[in-house]
Design a protein around this motif. Structure first.
Motif, PDB file in Angstrom:
ATOM      1  N   UNK A  69       0.864  -1.186   0.000  1.00  0.00           N
ATOM      2  CA  UNK A  69       0.000   0.000   0.000  1.00  0.00           C
ATOM      3  C   UNK A  69       0.893   1.226   0.000  1.00  0.00           C
ATOM      4  N   UNK A  70       0.620   2.171  -0.921  1.00  0.00           N
ATOM      5  CA  UNK A  70       1.385   3.409  -0.995  1.00  0.00           C
ATOM      6  C   UNK A  70       0.414   4.585  -0.957  1.00  0.00           C
ATOM      7  N   UNK A  71       0.736   5.575  -0.135  1.00  0.00           N
ATOM      8  CA  UNK A  71      -0.090   6.781  -0.020  1.00  0.00           C
ATOM      9  C   UNK A  71       0.774   8.005  -0.285  1.00  0.00           C
ATOM     10  N   UNK A  72       0.279   8.903  -1.151  1.00  0.00           N
ATOM     11  CA  UNK A  72       1.008  10.118  -1.475  1.00  0.00           C
ATOM     12  C   UNK A  72       0.145  11.353  -1.303  1.00  0.00           C
ATOM     13  N   UNK A  73       0.770  12.463  -0.932  1.00  0.00           N
ATOM     14  CA  UNK A  73       0.033  13.718  -0.769  1.00  0.00           C
ATOM     15  C   UNK A  73       0.937  14.900  -1.085  1.00  0.00           C
ATOM     16  N   UNK A 122      -3.761  14.422  -3.606  1.00  0.00           N
ATOM     17  CA  UNK A 122      -3.306  13.208  -2.936  1.00  0.00           C
ATOM     18  C   UNK A 122      -3.780  11.977  -3.716  1.00  0.00           C
ATOM     19  N   UNK A 123      -3.135  10.858  -3.486  1.00  0.00           N
ATOM     20  CA  UNK A 123      -3.468   9.607  -4.157  1.00  0.00           C
ATOM     21  C   UNK A 123      -3.034   8.430  -3.293  1.00  0.00           C
ATOM     22  N   UNK A 124      -3.616   7.269  -3.558  1.00  0.00           N
ATOM     23  CA  UNK A 124      -3.149   6.052  -2.897  1.00  0.00           C
ATOM     24  C   UNK A 124      -3.343   4.864  -3.830  1.00  0.00           C
ATOM     25  N   UNK A 125      -2.565   3.810  -3.592  1.00  0.00           N
ATOM     26  CA  UNK A 125      -2.663   2.603  -4.417  1.00  0.00           C
ATOM     27  C   UNK A 125      -2.408   1.366  -3.570  1.00  0.00           C
ATOM     28  N   UNK A 126      -3.196   0.338  -3.836  1.00  0.00           N
ATOM     29  CA  UNK A 126      -3.017  -0.955  -3.176  1.00  0.00           C
ATOM     30  C   UNK A 126      -2.794  -2.011  -4.242  1.00  0.00           C
ATOM     31  N   UNK A 127      -1.716  -2.792  -4.131  1.00  0.00           N
ATOM     32  CA  UNK A 127      -1.373  -3.836  -5.103  1.00  0.00           C
ATOM     33  C   UNK A 127      -1.364  -5.205  -4.439  1.00  0.00           C
ATOM     34  N   UNK A 128      -1.642  -6.224  -5.254  1.00  0.00           N
ATOM     35  CA  UNK A 128      -1.527  -7.608  -4.804  1.00  0.00           C
ATOM     36  C   UNK A 128      -1.035  -8.450  -5.978  1.00  0.00           C
ATOM     37  N   UNK A 129      -0.043  -9.307  -5.731  1.00  0.00           N
ATOM     38  CA  UNK A 129       0.503 -10.171  -6.772  1.00  0.00           C
ATOM     39  C   UNK A 129       0.583 -11.600  -6.229  1.00  0.00           C
ATOM     40  N   UNK A 130       0.004 -12.538  -6.970  1.00  0.00           N
ATOM     41  CA  UNK A 130       0.102 -13.959  -6.651  1.00  0.00           C
ATOM     42  C   UNK A 130       0.741 -14.659  -7.848  1.00  0.00           C
TER      43      UNK A 130
END
Length: 420
Positions: free
Chosen positions: A354-358, A369-377
């Motif tokens: 999880x990355x959060x930017x402002x 501001x922005x945020x992103x959540x990633x998942x890799x399997x």
């Protein structure tokens, strides 16, 4: 193809002069070749209601083929060799309404061709522990990291000299004059990224085009656990960039602590307005199949991060959708990885972050501001006739108040077949 002219000329001259019968034996003895197959599905679903005239979804499916053939070197104090890179992409599903994922080319009218391909040729010369390559290159250094996140990799045309004469020290020198994007079959002039809120602009009447990108740098293994590097890069008449990187690995208890410190400074070099200092730090603790990571990144100056269009920015918070590299942006990251080999399932891996930017400069005194959540399997077969067949699912959710929100999925099936 015309993109191969430079490499063919050099290869023909060098190989024709050097290839004796004995030398040719070594040339073929040490050669290797493989064919990589990539089946790639990508879906980008834009989750906003404020853009009725814009594309609501990007969705494509394609099959890629990447043939790599690398010769050995002829015998003697100076050895010569030759590499071939052949790539092809086939459209399996796309349309004008759903194109634009970066898997396939898009024509001026929005048409997507059924296929595209290219051939890259590279002549190489080795003397002692130094190597010169001329032709098709894929640089992976801090000031220039080629993009390989879609169906086919991005390539460049030019020359690179790598020197390893001093133990622990690697020197790199390069000059590039053309780029071939990941969804293209043509060499083009290089340009810099100006999109998003990086606020990088051009001077009146100037064009975002460069005749060359030149770079030089060094990486030194200071101690067993510490390496340091410095690189300088210049995109002709647009920007100059300095990049310093320290990587340290420290055994700590039953695990180890990996620390990665990055600092970049970019300024304009003629026709652009570029003013950026980028500081990033990522620390990761690994123990028994687990990895726990914390990343911090900050942009300073009158613009965001400077880089060549289409490349990967060498930033700790560059992830699946966003790079958090806008003007004045501050961001932090939490990351977790797990290797299921610890539980007796080798080949199965999991990652989430999880990355959060402002504090993004939007103009008129306002910040974004922005945020992103990633998942890799991912899973790779470990044995049997299909050993090394890999399956990967990459999922991302990104929300922002200055660019379009998006949910993204990538499904990739890959297999590399050794040919020699």
């Amino acid at each position: 193809m015309k993109k191969a002219t430079l490499a063919l000329a050099v290869a023909g001259g060098t190989l024709g002069l050097s290839m004796s019968e004995q030398a040719a034996a070594e040339f073929f003895k040490d050669s290797k070749a493989n064919l990589e197959l990539r089946n790639f599905y990508m879906n980008k679903d834009f989750r906003d209601d404020t853009a009725p005239n814009q594309q609501a979804k990007q969705e494509e499916w394609a099959q890629g083929f990447i043939l790599r053939m690398e010769s050995g070197y002829t015998e003697g104090p100076v050895g010569f060799g030759f590499d071939v890179l052949g790539m092809a992409g086939l459209k399996l599903d796309s349309s004008r309404q759903r194109s634009g994922t970066g898997l396939l080319p898009v024509g001026r009218k929005g048409d997507v061709p059924d296929d595209y391909s290219e051939v890259g040729l590279t002549a190489k010369l080795r003397a002692s522990k130094s190597e010169l390559k001329v032709g098709t290159l894929m640089p992976k250094i801090s000031v220039l990291d080629f993009n390989d996140t879609r169906l086919l990799p991005q390539t460049f045309r030019g020359g690179n000299l790598q020197v390893k004469e001093i133990p622990g020290l690697k020197l790199d020198f390069g000059y590039l004059d053309k780029v071939n994007y990941r969804n293209s079959s043509d060499n083009e002039d290089m340009a810099m990224i100006t999109s998003g809120r990086r606020n990088i602009t051009l001077k009146s009447g100037a064009k975002n085009e460069a005749d060359y990108f030149a770079y030089a740098g060094a990486t030194y293994q200071v101690t067993k656990g510490l390496s340091a590097s410095y690189y300088f890069g210049e995109l002709d008449n647009l920007y100059r960039q300095h990049y310093v990187n320290f990587i340290h690995v420290l055994p700590l208890g039953p695990g180890s602590l990996n620390s990665d410190l990055r600092w970049a400074r970019a300024r304009d070099a003629g026709d652009a307005y570029v003013d950026n200092d980028a500081l990033g730090f990522m620390t990761t603790y690994s123990i028994k199949g687990h990895k726990f990571g914390l990343g911090l990144q900050k942009m300073q100056g009158d613009t965001g991060f400077a880089q060549i269009n289409g490349t990967n920015p060498y930033l700790v918070n560059y992830i699946q959708v966003s790079d958090f590299a806008n003007e004045d942006e501050r961001s932090w990251q939490l990351r977790y990885d797990y290797d299921f080999a610890t539980l007796g399932v080798p080949g199965l891996t999991f990652m989430t972050r999880y990355v959060s930017g402002d504090h993004v400069e939007l103009g008129n005194g306002s910040n974004g501001k922005e945020w992103e959540r990633d998942m890799v399997i991912g899973y790779v077969l470990q044995s049997g006739p299909l050993k090394n067949l890999g399956f990967t699912w990459r999922n991302a959710t990104m929300r922002s108040d200055f660019v379009r929100d998006v949910d993204e999925n990538r499904l990739i099936v890959s297999y590399t077949l050794p040919l020699k």
